[in-house]
Write an enzyme that holds these catalytic residues in place. Structure first.
Site, PDB file in Angstrom:
ATOM      1  N   ASN A   7       0.873  -1.172   0.000  1.00  0.00           N
ATOM      2  CA  ASN A   7       0.000   0.000   0.000  1.00  0.00           C
ATOM      3  C   ASN A   7       0.910   1.222   0.000  1.00  0.00           C
ATOM      4  O   ASN A   7       1.451   1.601   1.036  1.00  0.00           O
ATOM      5  CB  ASN A   7      -0.893  -0.040   1.256  1.00  0.00           C
ATOM      6  CG  ASN A   7      -1.905   1.093   1.275  1.00  0.00           C
ATOM      7  OD1 ASN A   7      -1.911   1.940   0.386  1.00  0.00           O
ATOM      8  ND2 ASN A   7      -2.736   1.117   2.294  1.00  0.00           N
ATOM      9  N   ARG A  89      -2.531  -2.149  -3.476  1.00  0.00           N
ATOM     10  CA  ARG A  89      -3.761  -1.406  -3.248  1.00  0.00           C
ATOM     11  C   ARG A  89      -3.714  -0.146  -4.116  1.00  0.00           C
ATOM     12  O   ARG A  89      -2.741   0.609  -4.070  1.00  0.00           O
ATOM     13  CB  ARG A  89      -3.830  -1.021  -1.773  1.00  0.00           C
ATOM     14  CG  ARG A  89      -5.094  -0.314  -1.454  1.00  0.00           C
ATOM     15  CD  ARG A  89      -5.204  -0.015   0.008  1.00  0.00           C
ATOM     16  NE  ARG A  89      -6.499   0.557   0.250  1.00  0.00           N
ATOM     17  CZ  ARG A  89      -6.999   0.759   1.447  1.00  0.00           C
ATOM     18  NH1 ARG A  89      -6.318   0.431   2.497  1.00  0.00           N
ATOM     19  NH2 ARG A  89      -8.186   1.284   1.579  1.00  0.00           N
ATOM     20  N   HIS A 178     -13.383   2.389   0.029  1.00  0.00           N
ATOM     21  CA  HIS A 178     -13.372   1.285   0.996  1.00  0.00           C
ATOM     22  C   HIS A 178     -13.907   0.013   0.347  1.00  0.00           C
ATOM     23  O   HIS A 178     -14.405  -0.883   1.032  1.00  0.00           O
ATOM     24  CB  HIS A 178     -14.264   1.563   2.231  1.00  0.00           C
ATOM     25  CG  HIS A 178     -13.820   2.695   3.103  1.00  0.00           C
ATOM     26  ND1 HIS A 178     -14.713   3.550   3.696  1.00  0.00           N
ATOM     27  CD2 HIS A 178     -12.579   3.095   3.497  1.00  0.00           C
ATOM     28  CE1 HIS A 178     -14.051   4.441   4.419  1.00  0.00           C
ATOM     29  NE2 HIS A 178     -12.756   4.187   4.303  1.00  0.00           N
ATOM     30  N   ARG A 237     -13.741  14.555   8.003  1.00  0.00           N
ATOM     31  CA  ARG A 237     -14.462  14.938   6.776  1.00  0.00           C
ATOM     32  C   ARG A 237     -15.913  15.280   7.109  1.00  0.00           C
ATOM     33  O   ARG A 237     -16.539  14.603   7.930  1.00  0.00           O
ATOM     34  CB  ARG A 237     -14.451  13.815   5.743  1.00  0.00           C
ATOM     35  CG  ARG A 237     -13.071  13.476   5.217  1.00  0.00           C
ATOM     36  CD  ARG A 237     -13.175  12.503   4.042  1.00  0.00           C
ATOM     37  NE  ARG A 237     -11.884  11.939   3.725  1.00  0.00           N
ATOM     38  CZ  ARG A 237     -11.574  10.642   3.833  1.00  0.00           C
ATOM     39  NH1 ARG A 237     -12.491   9.769   4.230  1.00  0.00           N
ATOM     40  NH2 ARG A 237     -10.376  10.229   3.527  1.00  0.00           N
ATOM     41  N   GLU A 380      -8.820  -6.023   4.859  1.00  0.00           N
ATOM     42  CA  GLU A 380      -8.572  -5.608   3.471  1.00  0.00           C
ATOM     43  C   GLU A 380      -7.348  -6.311   2.898  1.00  0.00           C
ATOM     44  O   GLU A 380      -7.316  -6.665   1.722  1.00  0.00           O
ATOM     45  CB  GLU A 380      -8.405  -4.090   3.410  1.00  0.00           C
ATOM     46  CG  GLU A 380      -9.693  -3.363   3.739  1.00  0.00           C
ATOM     47  CD  GLU A 380      -9.512  -1.881   3.981  1.00  0.00           C
ATOM     48  OE1 GLU A 380      -9.582  -1.124   3.020  1.00  0.00           O
ATOM     49  OE2 GLU A 380      -9.312  -1.487   5.141  1.00  0.00           O
TER      50      GLU A 380
END
Ligand code: AMP
Length: 396
Positions: A7, A89, A178, A237, A380
């Site tokens: 990642n 990823r 996601h 956010r 993940e």
């Protein structure tokens, strides 16, 4: 099989070496301060190692990662030949990618094409891919996209009600993120329920949060949009917002669009409402101590998540399974209880005792609840490793 999961961020690179069949992680770590100086944080064999290693680019970070994986003391493999494939990823697959795929020149070109949609992440993801290709030219590389799981959404869910030219010319639409987590918990929910024929709402609630509505294993809608800014309020956010707020703030405070978006991405959400922290543990602690703003932040978050659950039940025409995952969803029994409060009309009934669980797969609904409510810890990396292994096996 050994799958190396990468990642890559702009100045960091996380890695895990995993067996996709068992999910066992033999080594993991983080290369940080790439382009500044360089530091490797590595964990394997029950031991943590920190080494300062110059990393002017992602290439040196990958080389440092491979060197430590084969190190006689701190490593876990004898040679890099033992790495069967690398799973990367990648944030944004735009309209180019509906699934994970083996990386070739055409795939790289298509990821590049998606840079305008993921301007911060896609270039970094590409640096990770190119660095791996350079040092392991014969090892298959696979790209796993954060957006891909949501590509089954119908146009009524993904199109914005704005002039068509922006969709046709600029690919502006809802994508969602996601996706690897939503895919993983969907797969687990189907396995655990023993049938694919179910209507699922997945709540990935962490520092970033998103929900997905899933029918027959396929995503029908999701709360994030063109970017991860949309949906429920998050750590920092704002989530959904009247777009005219942006214009108002820009005009009144002389902000540029970038400055305003930075404020909405980094200084908003539960951080802004609580005035204390973006971390739900801090907010819960302060709310328990009587801080009214923290209480409001938790209430607002639960309210917006509950509204999405209701709207997705309407979108799916019913609800069979509700899934909680990620940091808050897996660990905060009080937040799960807040969210599910007053959802009994939908058939959601939480059992307080069963809900008193953290970080492991568990049913938290009452025996007479029409909807089965699950806590499913996301993984993940395992999803990336499994996708990578499957594609590589199929290609051989
Ligand atoms: P993630 O982005 O999935 O790593 O989730 C991070 C968020 O999960 C942070 O806001 C944490 O405060 C929150 N979190 C982790 N453990 C707990 C817990 N026991 N109770 C409440 N929130 C938690």
């Amino acid at each position: 099989m050994n799958i190396l999961i990468i990642n890559a961020g702009s100045s960091s690179l996380k890695y895990q070496l995993m067996d996709p069949d068992t999910g066992v992680v033999s080594a993991k770590g983080l290369c940080e301060r790439i382009g500044i100086d360089g530091r490797l944080n590595h964990s394997a064999n029950g031991k943590k190692v920190v080494k300062d290693i110059p990393m002017p680019t992602h290439s040196e970070a990958i080389t440092a990662t491979l060197n430590i994986l084969v190190d006689p003391v701190d490593g876990v493999i004898k040679s890099t030949d033992e790495i069967d494939a690398v799973g990367h990823r990648v944030l944004h697959g735009g309209m180019e990618f509906f699934a994970s795929c083996i990386i070739d020149d055409a795939v790289i070109a298509a990821i590049e094409k998606c840079i305008p949609l993921g301007p911060l992440h896609n270039p970094a993801n590409l640096m990770g891919i190119r660095a791996c290709q350079a040092v392991m030219p014969t090892t298959p590389q696979v790209a796993v996209f954060d957006t891909a799981f949501h590509m089954t959404m119908p146009p009524k869910a993904y199109r914005y009600a704005i002039p068509t030219e922006y969709y046709k010319n600029d690919s502006i639409r809802r994508y969602g993120f996601h996706g690897t987590s939503h895919k993983y918990v969907t797969k687990r929910a189907i396995e655990l329920m023993g049938t694919k024929d179910i209507k699922i709402v997945n709540c990935h609630l962490g520092n970033g949060s998103s929900l997905s509505a899933v029918k027959d294993g396929k995503c029908q809608d999701t709360s994030m949009g063109l970017t991860p800014l949309a949906g429920v309020p998050m750590g920092t956010r704002s989530g959904d917002l009247d777009a005219a707020v942006v214009q108002f703030i820009m005009n009144k405070y002389g902000m540029s669009a970038d400055e305003c978006l930075n404020m909405l991405n980094k200084k908003s959400g539960v951080l802004a409402v609580s005035g204390v922290s973006s971390d739900f543990r801090d907010i819960e602690e302060n709310a328990n101590a009587g801080n009214a703003d923290c209480e409001l932040a938790l209430e607002k978050f639960a309210y917006e998540v509950r509204k999405y659950i209701g709207s997705y039940a309407a979108a799916l025409g019913g609800l069979d399974v509700l899934v909680f995952t990620a940091g808050v969803g897996e660990n905060s029994a009080t937040m799960r209880a807040r969210i599910c409060q007053d959802l009994e009309y939908l058939g959601v009934k939480i059992d307080a005792e069963k809900n008193n669980t953290r970080g492991k797969e568990a049913i938290i609904s009452a025996d007479d609840s029409k909807v089965t409510v699950w806590v499913i810890p996301t993984n993940e990396e395992l999803m990336i490793a499994q996708d990578t292994a499957e594609l590589v096996k199929a290609a051989n």
